[in-house]
Design an enzyme around this catalytic site. Structure first.
Site, PDB file in Angstrom:
ATOM      1  N   ARG A 234      40.434  36.110  46.859  1.00 59.01           N
ATOM      2  CA  ARG A 234      40.756  35.496  48.149  1.00 59.01           C
ATOM      3  C   ARG A 234      39.450  35.265  48.906  1.00 59.01           C
ATOM      4  O   ARG A 234      38.573  36.134  48.921  1.00 59.01           O
ATOM      5  CB  ARG A 234      41.673  36.386  48.991  1.00 59.01           C
ATOM      6  N   GLU A 263      39.402  27.790  53.456  1.00 64.96           N
ATOM      7  CA  GLU A 263      39.931  26.789  52.510  1.00 64.96           C
ATOM      8  C   GLU A 263      41.186  26.076  53.006  1.00 64.96           C
ATOM      9  O   GLU A 263      41.519  24.987  52.517  1.00 64.96           O
ATOM     10  CB  GLU A 263      40.215  27.427  51.151  1.00 64.96           C
ATOM     11  N   HIS A 295      40.610  26.567  44.299  1.00 64.73           N
ATOM     12  CA  HIS A 295      41.745  27.483  44.111  1.00 64.73           C
ATOM     13  C   HIS A 295      42.633  27.019  42.945  1.00 64.73           C
ATOM     14  O   HIS A 295      43.822  26.760  43.126  1.00 64.73           O
ATOM     15  CB  HIS A 295      42.565  27.591  45.405  1.00 64.73           C
TER      16      HIS A 295
HETATM   17  P1  NAD Z   1      47.031  43.747  41.212  1.00 60.69           P
HETATM   18  O1  NAD Z   1      47.857  44.214  42.359  1.00 60.69           O
HETATM   19  O2  NAD Z   1      47.530  43.976  39.824  1.00 60.69           O
HETATM   20  O3  NAD Z   1      45.566  44.401  41.305  1.00 60.69           O
HETATM   21  C1  NAD Z   1      44.837  44.498  42.497  1.00 60.69           C
HETATM   22  C2  NAD Z   1      44.001  45.762  42.414  1.00 60.69           C
HETATM   23  O4  NAD Z   1      43.127  45.796  43.553  1.00 60.69           O
HETATM   24  C3  NAD Z   1      44.850  47.048  42.457  1.00 60.69           C
HETATM   25  O5  NAD Z   1      44.505  47.872  41.367  1.00 60.69           O
HETATM   26  C4  NAD Z   1      44.464  47.688  43.786  1.00 60.69           C
HETATM   27  O6  NAD Z   1      44.501  49.110  43.765  1.00 60.69           O
HETATM   28  C5  NAD Z   1      43.042  47.153  43.944  1.00 60.69           C
HETATM   29  N1  NAD Z   1      42.492  47.313  45.281  1.00 60.69           N
HETATM   30  C6  NAD Z   1      43.140  47.316  46.477  1.00 60.69           C
HETATM   31  N2  NAD Z   1      42.262  47.552  47.473  1.00 60.69           N
HETATM   32  C7  NAD Z   1      41.039  47.677  46.894  1.00 60.69           C
HETATM   33  C8  NAD Z   1      39.739  47.938  47.393  1.00 60.69           C
HETATM   34  N3  NAD Z   1      39.507  48.128  48.706  1.00 60.69           N
HETATM   35  N4  NAD Z   1      38.703  48.020  46.512  1.00 60.69           N
HETATM   36  C9  NAD Z   1      38.922  47.856  45.186  1.00 60.69           C
HETATM   37  N5  NAD Z   1      40.144  47.628  44.657  1.00 60.69           N
HETATM   38  C10 NAD Z   1      41.178  47.530  45.501  1.00 60.69           C
HETATM   39  O7  NAD Z   1      46.756  42.201  41.483  1.00 60.69           O
HETATM   40  P2  NAD Z   1      46.314  41.087  40.443  1.00 60.69           P
HETATM   41  O8  NAD Z   1      47.517  40.423  39.876  1.00 60.69           O
HETATM   42  O9  NAD Z   1      45.282  41.642  39.523  1.00 60.69           O
HETATM   43  O10 NAD Z   1      45.646  40.017  41.442  1.00 60.69           O
HETATM   44  C11 NAD Z   1      44.457  40.335  42.143  1.00 60.69           C
HETATM   45  C12 NAD Z   1      44.224  39.285  43.223  1.00 60.69           C
HETATM   46  O11 NAD Z   1      43.923  38.040  42.620  1.00 60.69           O
HETATM   47  C13 NAD Z   1      45.458  38.977  44.107  1.00 60.69           C
HETATM   48  O12 NAD Z   1      45.543  39.892  45.190  1.00 60.69           O
HETATM   49  C14 NAD Z   1      45.184  37.583  44.590  1.00 60.69           C
HETATM   50  O13 NAD Z   1      44.542  37.645  45.855  1.00 60.69           O
HETATM   51  C15 NAD Z   1      44.206  37.018  43.553  1.00 60.69           C
HETATM   52  N6  NAD Z   1      44.760  35.870  42.827  1.00 60.69           N
HETATM   53  C16 NAD Z   1      44.084  34.676  42.853  1.00 60.69           C
HETATM   54  C17 NAD Z   1      44.556  33.579  42.156  1.00 60.69           C
HETATM   55  C18 NAD Z   1      43.825  32.249  42.103  1.00 60.69           C
HETATM   56  O14 NAD Z   1      44.398  31.239  41.668  1.00 60.69           O
HETATM   57  N7  NAD Z   1      42.570  32.163  42.489  1.00 60.69           N
HETATM   58  C19 NAD Z   1      45.762  33.697  41.454  1.00 60.69           C
HETATM   59  C20 NAD Z   1      46.423  34.931  41.435  1.00 60.69           C
HETATM   60  C21 NAD Z   1      45.915  36.012  42.124  1.00 60.69           C
END
Ligand code: NAD
Length: 338
Positions: A234, A263, A295
């Site tokens: 994000r 964005e 994105h």
């Molecule tokens: P997920 O929930 O499986 O994993 C997120 C991880 O981040 C968790 O293990 C959580 O404990 C950890 N976390 C939370 N706070 C933290 C911190 N302060 N420091 C370090 N780690 C921390 O989620 P995911 O499916 O792996 O997705 C991750 C992120 O990817 C989503 O939150 C979303 O913002 C982003 N995303 C982007 C796109 C894109 O098209 N660019 C698509 C999907 C997801």
């Protein structure tokens, strides 16, 4: 169920209609982003379907609730654009897509890293112009380098696994230990250690109040000089002006981003014939060691198919009064409105 679909591009319509074929919901598609100004388009719709740059804050939810909306379904994993506490106050349920191909995002993060390190986009632009010179295109081997993964959930683990396959040392930081990360060869360290030892830092944590501007002037100063930062998570995780400062000083050796904190007014639209007023993004794209995409990390056939099917299934479950397996808890979003 009558559902207003906001920020609907052609591919959203095609894929959502395909998923809806057996379910028969009445889908009304709008190109517009959901804002307080466009919320009236959803009048009479019990459900609305949104995407990452729609605004679903308290003001918009007031309007939606008064118009009869009872369900907000976001076509994304992240839900930082939704004020879930305000939704709860109105008795509006919020669902998201808890899981879809995490490979889509992890593979794209690797692609961005390779592109910025090996200057692939620059090289391609050159050869199209008949320029086959290699000057300025030198990268480094990733083999043997240290890669830091911030957020070792579903996407972070797959990214770690791929980087381990490249022969990298993988370190990670996350408030929760994920055995799958360690099984992928990753080693947990503190954020400070991760920053100081990593040649590459890739962000895979959600945007929350706590993680907003996780990468800022102070953290960048603690990073290994010349490190490459990859952000497919994000935009708000990175203080972009601080990143520009670090690029100018050489503290940051490269930046590859698929997300950008401002964005909402730029991405998912063709602005190539307009004057872009955002000076920060214009400055960013002027650096030879920066790559910006709009994105698109999630944008694979597999991921979109799963996103649309889960969204339709959630609307159907809501209509039938069944348990919402992808419901977001009301306290789930401390970052709404940021
Ligand atoms: P997920 O929930 O499986 O994993 C997120 C991880 O981040 C968790 O293990 C959580 O404990 C950890 N976390 C939370 N706070 C933290 C911190 N302060 N420091 C370090 N780690 C921390 O989620 P995911 O499916 O792996 O997705 C991750 C992120 O990817 C989503 O939150 C979303 O913002 C982003 N995303 C982007 C796109 C894109 O098209 N660019 C698509 C999907 C997801």
């Amino acid at each position: 169920m009558k559902t207003a679909v906001f920020s609907a591009r052609r591919y959203d319509r095609t894929m959502l209609e395909r998923a809806n074929a057996g379910a028969g919901h009445q889908l009304l598609f709008f190109d517009d982003r959901l804002t307080a100004e466009t919320a009236s388009l959803a009048a009479g719709c019990e459900a609305i379907c949104v995407f990452v740059n729609d605004t679903v804050d308290a003001r918009v939810l007031d309007i939606l609730a008064a118009q009869g909306t009872r369900l907000v379904a976001t076509r994304s994993t992240g839900y930082n654009q939704i004020d879930t506490a305000a939704a709860e106050r109105h008795g509006i349920a919020v669902v998201r897509v808890t899981e879809y191909s995490p490979y889509s995002v992890a593979e794209f993060a690797v692609g961005l890293l390779l592109a910025v390190n090996r200057k692939i986009a620059r090289a391609s632009a050159r050869t199209r112009d008949g320029n086959f010179d290699l000057e300025g295109l030198m990268g480094v081997d990733l083999h043997g380098k240290t890669v830091g993964v911030i957020g070792t959930g579903k996407i972070g683990v797959i990214f770690a696994r791929i980087m381990a396959g490249f022969g990298c040392q993988v370190v990670g930081s996350d408030p929760y230990v994920n055995p799958a990360f360690e099984a992928a060869g990753g080693r947990y360290v503190s954020v400070d250690e991760l920053l100081s030892c990593s040649d590459v830092v890739s962000l895979h944590c959600p945007l929350t109040r706590e993680t907003t501007h996780l990468v800022n002037a102070q953290t960048l100063a603690r990073a290994k000089r010349g490190c490459i930062l990859v952000n497919t998570s994000r935009g708000g995780l990175v203080d972009t002006e601080a990143a520009i400062g670090a690029l100018k000083s050489g503290q940051l050796g490269g930046l590859a981003i698929d997300v950008y904190e401002q964005e909402a007014n730029l991405f998912f639209q063709d602005l190539s014939s307009t004057i872009i007023a955002d000076d920060i993004i214009q400055r960013l794209v002027s650096f030879p060691n920066v790559i910006v995409t709009g994105h698109q990390a999630f944008f694979t056939e597999e991921a979109i198919g799963q996103i649309m099917q889960t969204t339709i299934d959630s609307i159907t479950a809501f209509e039938r009064g069944e348990k919402l397996v992808n419901r977001v808890p009301a306290t789930g979003n401390p970052a709404a409105g940021t």
